[in-house]
Design a protein around this motif. Structure first.
Motif, short mmCIF file in Angstrom:
data_model
loop_
_atom_site.label_atom_id
_atom_site.label_comp_id
_atom_site.label_asym_id
_atom_site.label_seq_id
_atom_site.Cartn_x
_atom_site.Cartn_y
_atom_site.Cartn_z
N LYS A 179 -15.64 16.46 -46.93
CA LYS A 179 -16.79 17.22 -45.94
C LYS A 179 -17.65 16.14 -45.99
O LYS A 179 -18.16 15.41 -46.86
CB LYS A 179 -17.17 18.44 -46.50
N THR A 180 -18.57 16.49 -44.94
CA THR A 180 -19.84 15.60 -44.74
C THR A 180 -20.88 16.74 -45.10
O THR A 180 -21.06 17.86 -44.48
CB THR A 180 -20.34 15.25 -43.28
N LYS A 202 -16.98 13.33 -48.47
CA LYS A 202 -16.65 12.27 -47.63
C LYS A 202 -17.96 11.37 -47.30
O LYS A 202 -18.04 10.38 -47.65
CB LYS A 202 -15.90 12.48 -46.28
N LYS A 203 -19.12 12.27 -46.94
CA LYS A 203 -20.20 11.77 -46.74
C LYS A 203 -21.25 12.61 -47.28
O LYS A 203 -21.14 13.79 -46.96
CB LYS A 203 -20.30 11.41 -45.29
N ASN A 313 -20.93 5.96 -49.44
CA ASN A 313 -20.75 7.13 -48.76
C ASN A 313 -22.11 7.96 -48.86
O ASN A 313 -21.89 9.13 -48.51
CB ASN A 313 -19.57 7.91 -49.20
N SER A 328 -25.45 20.42 -37.19
CA SER A 328 -26.11 19.37 -37.57
C SER A 328 -27.49 19.58 -37.86
O SER A 328 -28.10 20.71 -37.80
CB SER A 328 -26.12 18.36 -36.11
N TYR A 337 -27.82 14.27 -37.24
CA TYR A 337 -26.78 14.05 -38.36
C TYR A 337 -25.66 15.16 -38.24
O TYR A 337 -26.09 16.31 -38.96
CB TYR A 337 -27.51 14.10 -39.69
N ILE A 339 -23.01 17.72 -39.67
CA ILE A 339 -22.56 17.83 -41.09
C ILE A 339 -21.86 19.14 -41.05
O ILE A 339 -21.81 20.20 -40.04
CB ILE A 339 -24.00 18.37 -42.04
N ASP A 340 -21.05 19.47 -42.15
CA ASP A 340 -20.13 20.69 -42.33
C ASP A 340 -20.85 21.64 -43.33
O ASP A 340 -20.69 22.79 -43.02
CB ASP A 340 -18.86 20.23 -43.03
#
Ligand code: NAP
Length: 494
Positions: A179-180, A202-203, A313, A328, A337, A339-340
């Motif tokens: 996930k971000t 992930k990020k 990352n 975001s 940005y 995001i999750d």
């Protein structure tokens, strides 16, 4: 303690304690040790442990060494780490509660919502969130300073459709893998979980507002030989505890209590050197350079915070957040940005002492009204006009360094001394004199202005107006001395 069972005889006062964390348990154990069993603890959580029950974020642990972060009367020789993790601290508290048979005194899943002092009967009439009514001769708050998570008021936050949670109520059901994830806040909690979640996501986008002083952590593990020595020669446990105590006390006295002290400046020089060595990128060096003097805010302990922020990352964003949208975060410069998930490591409503409970004293006075310009109490324990009401880890009893358990034990000692007065003199109501309280706090606030916390920095130690409501501005030895014994002439009583 219902109306029928309320014991009017001060030989065994009925006592209600709010909270089964470190301080509530300490109080309960000391009551039991002195033969008082007529007490009950109301705990909002489903287990005991307070902070150490609620905070379960990855890597959660304590920045005070284990041998000092434990009761003086219940030392433990087999701590696994120098800086204990949440699970081991919680286990320690559960073991203490079991050993002293405290669990049977606790009513879990129950919040105290209201406590009103009935002066005609000298009792506290207490209500719970399940509409239960109880009464007590003595009411003791053991709620602590860091129990109400703070969620910042950011535009659009309610529209966010991803997952969001606070570090103090970690969502373990949510799988961070792939996930971000955005995080807001870079305090003691964040530096502990960022290095762990950076390995999963992930990020990771770290929104950064102000930089903190980061000290390398002596994160050593105790081995079997250490445990054998501590067990076989118990005095070594005590000796080590004293060593750690004196080390932290020297930091408290030479840095915290000196507004422009030389020791603080020297440590800051070393920490600047350490950071510049570890952080490669100029932009990041500048973001991570603290703008406030060493220890004005709470220091952070970490060996991998800087390394984490430089992982491929991980992105550190220093532009301030403008708003949150459905999926975001948008910063003031207009960058979006996606995001999750969003994790708040934004701390606690630390200066709003006891604001979740309506506490009413003599003449219908609300404690929150009394504290509208910032909480204050006598030795952090008593407030005039609120008879037979005591606080543990109350206003101005936190330390910038050293162990809060030391302070809690001192407070419990003082409260026990008050209870003994109540028992011996058959006193119905014990109330600190208003002039004693105001004299104490005037001096305390004058002296707090001479500490490093009064410098120009925002911190959870003070209100938005700058009043230092959380920290004790003297040595911990002084607190121990000041709480050794209650003096009858300080009180109004009946
Ligand atoms: P904290 O130290 O109060 O840190 C809160 C962080 O959130 C700060 O970086 C703050 O930035 C940021 N923040 C707050 N509101 C914000 C907003 N609206 N926008 C952007 N950033 C915002 O909270 P914490 O990390 O939960 O720790 C609190 C205390 O709990 C610690 O100091 C410690 O005493 C205790 N604790 C101890 C341990 C331990 O022993 N290891 C672990 C966790 C917690 P600013 O600095 O700019 O305000």
């Amino acid at each position: 303690m219902n109306n029928q069972t309320l014991n009017q005889s001060k030989k065994s006062p009925e006592i209600i304690i709010i909270g089964a964390g470190f301080s509530g348990l300490c109080m309960a154990i000391k009551l039991k040790k002195s033969g008082i069993n007529s007490f009950k603890i109301f705990e909002k959580g489903k287990n005991l442990g307070g902070t150490w029950h609620f905070n379960t974020y990855p890597g959660c642990g304590c920045d005070v060494p284990s041998f000092l972060y434990s009761f003086s009367f219940e030392t433990k020789y087999d701590w696994s780490l120098n800086y204990p993790k949440q699970k081991e601290i919680l286990q320690y508290l559960e073991d203490c509660a079991k050993k002293y048979k405290i669990v049977e005194h606790i009513q879990f899943n129950t919040k105290i919502t209201e406590a009103i002092f009935q002066s005609e009967k000298n009792i506290w009439q207490i209500s719970t969130d399940s509409e239960e009514q109880v009464q007590a001769n003595i009411l003791i708050s053991a709620c602590g300073q860091l129990n109400q998570p703070k969620i910042p008021n950011i535009e659009g936050i309610e529209t966010f459709e991803g997952t969001q949670f606070h570090s103090a109520s970690w969502n373990h059901q949510y799988d961070l893998n792939g996930k971000t994830v955005a995080t807001i806040g870079n305090g003691a909690s964040a530096v502990q979980f960022l290095p762990i979640i950076a390995q999963q996501v992930k990020k990771l986008i770290v929104f950064h507002r102000s930089a903190n002083w980061v000290i390398p952590k002596d994160d050593k593990k105790f081995n079997k030989l250490d445990h054998w020595i501590f067990k076989t020669f118990p005095f070594t446990t005590r000796l080590y505890r004293w060593f750690v105590y004196l080390y932290f006390e020297s930091v408290l006295v030479t840095v915290n209590l000196q507004k422009d002290g030389i020791v603080g400046k020297l440590i800051a020089l070393w920490l600047n050197y350490d950071r510049n060595k570890k952080v490669k990128e100029e932009r990041l060096k500048s973001i991570l350079k603290p703008k406030s003097p060493f220890l004005c805010k709470r220091f952070l302990l970490s060996n991998n915070y800087y390394e984490t922020l430089q992982l491929p990352n991980v992105e550190v964003v220093s532009n301030q957040i403008k708003k949150v949208s459905q999926n975001s975060i948008v910063t003031e410069d207009g960058t979006e940005y996606p995001i999750d998930a969003l994790i708040f490591a934004t701390g606690f409503e630390s200066t709003k002492f006891l604001s979740s409970i309506k506490i009413v004293g003599l003449n219908n006075q609300l404690l929150q009204d009394r504290w509208k310009d910032g909480a204050e109490a006598y030795k952090g324990i008593m407030v005039s006009g609120f008879p037979n009401f005591f606080m543990l880890y109350g206003p101005n009893t936190n330390l910038g360094s050293n162990s809060i358990i030391f302070m809690i034990e001192s407070q419990v000692n003082y409260i026990m001394s008050c209870i003994k007065i109540i028992q011996k003199k058959s006193i119905e109501s014990l109330d600190i004199k208003p002039d004693i309280l105001s004299e104490f706090n005037q001096k305390l606030q004058t002296d707090a202005e001479k500490t490093v916390w009064a410098n120009n920095c925002s911190s959870w130690y003070k209100t938005d107006q700058g009043k230092i409501t959380n920290n004790w501005p003297y040595s911990s030895v002084r607190y121990w001395l000041t709480t050794l014994k209650a003096n009858l002439k300080d009180f109004n009583f009946s």
